[in-house]
Design a protein around this motif. Structure first.
Motif, mmCIF file in Angstrom:
data_model
loop_
_atom_site.group_PDB
_atom_site.id
_atom_site.type_symbol
_atom_site.label_atom_id
_atom_site.label_comp_id
_atom_site.label_asym_id
_atom_site.label_seq_id
_atom_site.Cartn_x
_atom_site.Cartn_y
_atom_site.Cartn_z
ATOM 1 N N SER A 5 -48.461 15.487 32.237
ATOM 2 C CA SER A 5 -48.046 15.106 30.883
ATOM 3 C C SER A 5 -49.243 15.162 29.941
ATOM 4 C CB SER A 5 -47.470 13.683 30.884
ATOM 5 O OG SER A 5 -46.397 13.576 31.794
ATOM 6 N N PHE A 6 -48.993 15.682 28.738
ATOM 7 C CA PHE A 6 -50.062 15.791 27.744
ATOM 8 C C PHE A 6 -49.517 15.420 26.370
ATOM 9 C CE2 PHE A 6 -50.937 18.912 31.048
ATOM 10 C CZ PHE A 6 -52.254 18.600 31.405
ATOM 11 N N VAL A 7 -50.383 14.817 25.554
ATOM 12 C CA VAL A 7 -50.056 14.546 24.160
ATOM 13 C C VAL A 7 -50.570 15.716 23.321
ATOM 14 C CG1 VAL A 7 -50.422 13.004 22.192
ATOM 15 C CG2 VAL A 7 -50.192 12.057 24.496
ATOM 16 N N SER A 9 -38.932 23.561 34.247
ATOM 17 C CA SER A 9 -40.337 23.221 34.485
ATOM 18 C C SER A 9 -40.980 22.467 33.336
ATOM 19 C CB SER A 9 -41.144 24.502 34.733
ATOM 20 O OG SER A 9 -41.184 25.302 33.545
ATOM 21 N N THR A 10 -40.454 22.630 32.117
ATOM 22 C CA THR A 10 -41.181 22.134 30.949
ATOM 23 C C THR A 10 -40.276 21.322 30.032
ATOM 24 O OG1 THR A 10 -42.617 24.073 31.039
ATOM 25 C CG2 THR A 10 -42.635 22.809 28.992
ATOM 26 N N MET A 11 -40.781 20.152 29.640
ATOM 27 C CA MET A 11 -40.107 19.288 28.678
ATOM 28 C C MET A 11 -41.013 19.149 27.463
ATOM 29 S SD MET A 11 -37.746 17.236 27.526
ATOM 30 C CE MET A 11 -36.647 17.068 28.939
ATOM 31 N N ILE A 12 -40.532 19.611 26.309
ATOM 32 C CA ILE A 12 -41.260 19.457 25.051
ATOM 33 C C ILE A 12 -40.502 18.445 24.204
ATOM 34 C CG2 ILE A 12 -42.030 20.614 22.943
ATOM 35 C CD1 ILE A 12 -42.059 23.243 24.610
ATOM 36 N N VAL A 13 -41.137 17.338 23.850
ATOM 37 C CA VAL A 13 -40.499 16.308 23.024
ATOM 38 C C VAL A 13 -41.165 16.322 21.654
ATOM 39 C CG1 VAL A 13 -39.863 13.880 22.802
ATOM 40 C CG2 VAL A 13 -40.085 14.904 25.079
ATOM 41 N N LEU A 14 -40.426 16.750 20.639
ATOM 42 C CA LEU A 14 -40.938 16.765 19.271
ATOM 43 C C LEU A 14 -40.738 15.397 18.628
ATOM 44 C CD1 LEU A 14 -39.558 20.241 18.142
ATOM 45 C CD2 LEU A 14 -41.810 19.697 19.062
ATOM 46 N N ASP A 15 -41.645 15.030 17.715
ATOM 47 C CA ASP A 15 -41.595 13.687 17.103
ATOM 48 C C ASP A 15 -41.529 12.629 18.202
ATOM 49 O OD1 ASP A 15 -41.472 14.475 14.275
ATOM 50 O OD2 ASP A 15 -39.479 15.237 14.764
ATOM 51 N N ALA A 16 -42.369 12.789 19.223
ATOM 52 C CA ALA A 16 -42.300 11.912 20.398
ATOM 53 C C ALA A 16 -42.518 10.449 20.030
ATOM 54 C CB ALA A 16 -43.341 12.353 21.435
ATOM 55 N N ASP A 17 -43.210 10.196 18.925
ATOM 56 C CA ASP A 17 -43.472 8.810 18.510
ATOM 57 C C ASP A 17 -42.205 8.100 18.057
ATOM 58 O OD1 ASP A 17 -43.589 9.384 15.259
ATOM 59 O OD2 ASP A 17 -44.451 10.990 16.475
ATOM 60 N N ARG A 18 -41.117 8.824 17.875
ATOM 61 C CA ARG A 18 -39.866 8.195 17.466
ATOM 62 C C ARG A 18 -39.061 7.677 18.649
ATOM 63 N NH1 ARG A 18 -38.012 8.592 12.519
ATOM 64 N NH2 ARG A 18 -35.864 8.487 13.264
ATOM 65 N N PHE A 19 -39.567 7.855 19.849
ATOM 66 C CA PHE A 19 -38.848 7.432 21.045
ATOM 67 C C PHE A 19 -39.587 6.280 21.715
ATOM 68 C CE2 PHE A 19 -37.994 11.880 20.278
ATOM 69 C CZ PHE A 19 -36.617 11.972 20.409
ATOM 70 N N GLY A 20 -38.831 5.481 22.459
ATOM 71 C CA GLY A 20 -39.441 4.380 23.187
ATOM 72 C C GLY A 20 -40.078 4.851 24.482
ATOM 73 N N VAL A 21 -40.878 3.988 25.090
ATOM 74 C CA VAL A 21 -41.582 4.319 26.325
ATOM 75 C C VAL A 21 -40.606 4.715 27.425
ATOM 76 C CG1 VAL A 21 -42.970 3.348 28.204
ATOM 77 C CG2 VAL A 21 -43.630 2.933 25.830
ATOM 78 N N VAL A 27 -40.695 23.440 41.633
ATOM 79 C CA VAL A 27 -41.394 23.968 40.461
ATOM 80 C C VAL A 27 -42.199 22.854 39.797
ATOM 81 C CG1 VAL A 27 -41.085 25.034 38.192
ATOM 82 C CG2 VAL A 27 -39.582 25.682 40.085
ATOM 83 N N PRO A 28 -43.517 23.036 39.588
ATOM 84 C CA PRO A 28 -44.317 21.986 38.935
ATOM 85 C C PRO A 28 -43.782 21.679 37.538
ATOM 86 C CG PRO A 28 -45.727 23.687 39.889
ATOM 87 C CD PRO A 28 -44.329 24.208 39.945
ATOM 88 N N GLY A 29 -43.823 20.416 37.157
ATOM 89 C CA GLY A 29 -43.316 20.003 35.856
ATOM 90 C C GLY A 29 -44.426 19.833 34.832
ATOM 91 N N LEU A 30 -44.106 20.129 33.578
ATOM 92 C CA LEU A 30 -45.036 19.962 32.473
ATOM 93 C C LEU A 30 -44.301 19.258 31.344
ATOM 94 C CD1 LEU A 30 -47.733 20.650 30.960
ATOM 95 C CD2 LEU A 30 -46.603 22.777 30.221
ATOM 96 N N CYS A 31 -44.886 18.189 30.816
ATOM 97 C CA CYS A 31 -44.278 17.459 29.694
ATOM 98 C C CYS A 31 -45.265 17.441 28.540
ATOM 99 C CB CYS A 31 -43.923 16.031 30.115
ATOM 100 S SG CYS A 31 -43.190 15.055 28.790
ATOM 101 N N ARG A 89 -47.550 4.193 22.293
ATOM 102 C CA ARG A 89 -46.398 4.420 23.168
ATOM 103 C C ARG A 89 -46.480 5.792 23.826
ATOM 104 N NH1 ARG A 89 -43.072 2.256 19.011
ATOM 105 N NH2 ARG A 89 -42.348 4.320 18.417
ATOM 106 N N VAL A 90 -46.750 6.798 23.005
ATOM 107 C CA VAL A 90 -46.788 8.167 23.513
ATOM 108 C C VAL A 90 -47.923 8.330 24.523
ATOM 109 C CG1 VAL A 90 -47.079 10.584 22.855
ATOM 110 C CG2 VAL A 90 -45.755 9.049 21.393
ATOM 111 N N GLU A 91 -49.085 7.793 24.210
ATOM 112 C CA GLU A 91 -50.233 7.934 25.107
ATOM 113 C C GLU A 91 -50.017 7.166 26.403
ATOM 114 O OE1 GLU A 91 -53.481 6.757 22.621
ATOM 115 O OE2 GLU A 91 -53.773 8.788 21.823
ATOM 116 N N ALA A 92 -49.311 6.045 26.330
ATOM 117 C CA ALA A 92 -49.026 5.273 27.544
ATOM 118 C C ALA A 92 -48.183 6.092 28.512
ATOM 119 C CB ALA A 92 -48.306 3.966 27.189
#
Length: 716
Positions: A456-458, A578-590, A605-609, A624-627
């Protein structure tokens, strides 16, 4: 007029307009509800709140001094503008009133008061437009009572734009003045051991303390009262379920045949939880169990084995899911796990509200006749027209999406059916004890072997805007490698200001999301790298058959990139994703971000978020996002979530009714007190199940858990 009681209607003490306003704003119906609306802080008449700390958009009440008053004619419209500047000695805030020059008679320089409004901004300064206010006594009266006033705190209540803090304070004053004796919820022995106050004294001291030192002992008393009432109510509810008679459902050939088909061994946790459930199902009392486990830990498999156990004796199992996409996914997954032979015997059936009428009638007939022993559906299962031949097991998936009444409505369609609640949102121990105290809790911690894991990466666009392009390059690279990508947005179409299917009000940022499904689809259609990429969209406003068709194509590998709202948050199982891209991730809870991330990395398959955010470093939204990016451990994240957002909405009104949210009690800070209250409640109920000898506690439970909210603390 006889003295007021805590269960007296609000109309007995307040005029109809104020009573209705309090009911609308806070769900208050009785005097006890009003007196349980405690001050959130206290101000002194000489105290000035730092104006610099106010946040634009907040509804606040502050104590301040008037430093200037001026009236001027408006240039572009008829009438006058009254501008009043208040100060705390350092910062300033302006109050504006249109065509209300008469206020100059009372809003005079040097006077202090409490001012309440929504913080706005005008020409670089903060302002209240048409605020409510309450001025303190004039100088002559204040001089006579200065010593008394200086030390007497002013309660500041949680308020709304429609109901100011002093409106609540005045209502509380009237209630306390008319209140008679209060039966104490706390046993005398418990109160003495902890040096707590009598109930009536605690209410007086928290609402109208003579000195600030009166407050802490009152709060401690009321915390213990709240903890004891909640724990005793939960234990009574548990006892009520245990007292029901359920038909034992022993396992047999169906489950044995299913287990023989499995191509893998159950994990130790799966086996252990399965044994607990199997034992519950052969008891003569209904099972009432919560199974919590990480995304992909095998909760559906465990639930299916329980369904087969009840099906052995002809019992039906109903699984209720929060969305049609998830319900359809569950049905496909269950049918695949059963295989054609067992499916032919059990006839798994889907029942949702958006099915064509003819299909729905046929499905309902299979359910009512008992032909279908496994039923999967959405809220349609709760319909009065949906009946069961022998409902033996209720399975509630992602239970935080359902209210108490919904679970109980489904349970009522059988005769004391067993209940199994599933959640992939890990629950901290203190929350489980407070919120799920009426359920037995089982935990699946280990994941099945063979999972490739997730990185997972910010992507912090505020500092590194160029990363936005790299996000799409990365998505294209994954598609080129033969893998599938999910892109999640917080809205369907930001140009028409349509929200998506999920960020909650408590978790979402105040501003509008930057990207919607429609905007991302347009963007990718213009990028050359995506010219040959098979792209689909999915959101909750699409017709049911379209949503199902899209998910079938995704599962079949016919879609390379899916742009969706959080309709895919739970239950979607695509091993090649394999890949989850969350846009405006700060609008979602942990927990929501953790759930979304769990949609990828489910196979070999390795996962990437990639969590894309424009939130500033150090802001709560960014934290929240960094956590989430920092750990894959959902149990650690559950604790982090609790610390970041507090537990005020642990028993949120959407799940459990307005009167079931925590008041003074805090599940982290008061964990030891809650545990002690549970022990005390256990002893009391063991000796006196109906609390005949403790009418104060019995009545407090009745007030807290009325007919509509008796099961609310299960947050079911």
């Amino acid at each position: 007029m006889p003295p007021l009681r805590l269960d007296s209607p609000l109309g007995d003490v307040l005029d109809d307009k104020v009573a209705k306003a309090l009911t609308k704003a806070f769900g208050m119906a009785r005097v006890g509800d009003l007196l349980a609306h405690y001050p959130r802080r206290y101000a002194l008449r000489g105290e000035l709140t730092p104006i610099a700390s106010l946040t634009v958009g907040e509804q606040v009440s502050i104590v301040a001094e008037i430093v200037s008053v001026a009236e001027r004619r408006m240039h572009n419209r008829r009438g006058s503008l009254l501008e009043v500047v208040i100060s705390d000695g350092e910062g300033q805030l302006s109050l504006t009133f249109f065509n209300q020059s008469w206020r100059m008679g009372e809003l005079r320089r040097g006077r202090r008061g409490m001012f309440s409004g929504k913080v706005g901004e005008f020409r670089g300064g903060k302002q209240f437009a048409h605020p409510d206010y309450q001025l303190f006594d004039d100088l002559e009266t204040a001089a006579q009572t200065a010593q008394a006033l200086a030390s007497r705190p002013i309660p500041v209540y949680p308020a709304t734009a429609a109901v100011a803090t002093w409106t609540i304070a005045k209502a509380v004053e009237g209630a306390l003045d008319g209140l008679g004796e209060v039966d104490d919820p706390l046993p005398d022995d418990l109160r003495r051991r902890h040096a707590l106050l009598p109930a009536r004294t605690a209410l007086e001291h928290i609402h109208r303390p003579s000195v600030i030192d009166d407050v802490a002992p009152a709060q401690q008393t009321l915390r213990m009262q709240e903890a004891l009432v909640l724990q005793a109510g939960l234990l009574q509810q548990r006892a009520a379920v245990a007292a029901l008679h359920a038909r034992p459902r022993p396992a047999g050939e169906l489950r044995e045949s299913f287990d023989a088909r499995l191509t893998f061994a159950l994990t130790d946790d799966q086996a252990s939880v399965g044994e607990q459930i199997a034992a519950d199902l052969v008891a003569e009392r209904p099972m009432n169990r919560l199974v919590q486990g990480e995304v992909g830990s095998g909760k559906t498999l465990i639930a299916l084995r329980a369904m087969l156990q009840v099906a052995e004796s002809g019992g039906q199992a109903a699984l209720i899911a929060p969305t049609e996409v998830l319900a359809a996914q569950h049905l496909r997954s269950i049918a695949a796990m059963l295989g054609p032979d067992l499916s032919a015997k059990l006839i798994p059936t889907l029942l949702t509200g958006q099915m064509p009428a003819a299909d729905r009638r046929r499905a309902a007939l299979r359910v009512a006749s008992g032909q279908s022993l496994i039923v999967v559906g959405t809220h349609a299962l709760l319909s009065a027209t949906t009946t069961f031949a022998d409902l033996a097991l209720v399975v509630v998936d992602e239970q935080h999406r359902f209210g108490v009444e919904q679970r109980d409505a489904l349970r009522a369609k059988g005769t004391a059916p067993h209940v199994l609640v599933l959640t992939a949102t890990p629950i901290p121990r203190t929350v489980a004890m407070t919120v799920f105290g009426d359920l037995d809790v089982s935990t699946i911690r280990t994941l099945p072997p063979g999972r490739a894991g997730i990185e997972s990466f910010v992507a912090p666009l505020a500092e590194k805007p160029s990363w936005f392009g790299r996000v799409w390059d990365r998505a294209a690279e994954e598609v080129a490698a033969g893998r599938q990508v999910f892109v999640v947005c917080a809205a369907i179409d930001v140009d028409v200001d349509e929200p998506g299917d999920a960020p909650s009000a408590t978790d979402a940022a105040a501003s509008r999301p930057t990207w919607g499904v429609a905007q991302v689809a347009t963007l990718l259609s213009q990028l050359p790298r995506f010219a040959q990429v098979r792209i689909e969209i999915l959101h909750g406003r699409m017709p049911s058959d379209e949503k199902d068709a899209v998910m079938r194509r995704v599962a079949a590998g016919e879609v390379d990139l899916l742009i969706a709202t959080t309709v895919i948050e739970v239950g979607v199982d695509v091993p090649n994703a394999s890949t989850m891209i969350v846009l405006d991730a700060d609008r979602f809870g942990v927990s929501q971000l953790h759930q979304l991330r769990g949609r990828v990395g489910r196979g070999s398959v390795p996962g990437l978020c990639l969590l894309v955010t424009e939130a500033a470093v150090g802001s709560p939204a960014r934290e929240r996002v960094e956590a989430v990016a920092a750990t894959l451990d959902g149990f650690v994240l559950a604790e982090v979530d609790l610390e970041l957002r507090g537990e005020g909405d642990v028993l949120g009104a959407a799940q459990s009714g307005a009167r079931s949210s925590l008041r003074l009690l805090r599940v982290v800070a008061d964990a030891d007190l809650i545990a002690e209250a549970r022990d005390e409640a256990s002893v009391l109920l063991a000796d006196d199940p109906q609390l005949t000898a403790h009418p104060g506690l019995r009545d407090a439970i009745e007030r807290r858990l009325d007919d509509d909210t008796r099961a609310a603390l299960g947050k079911n």
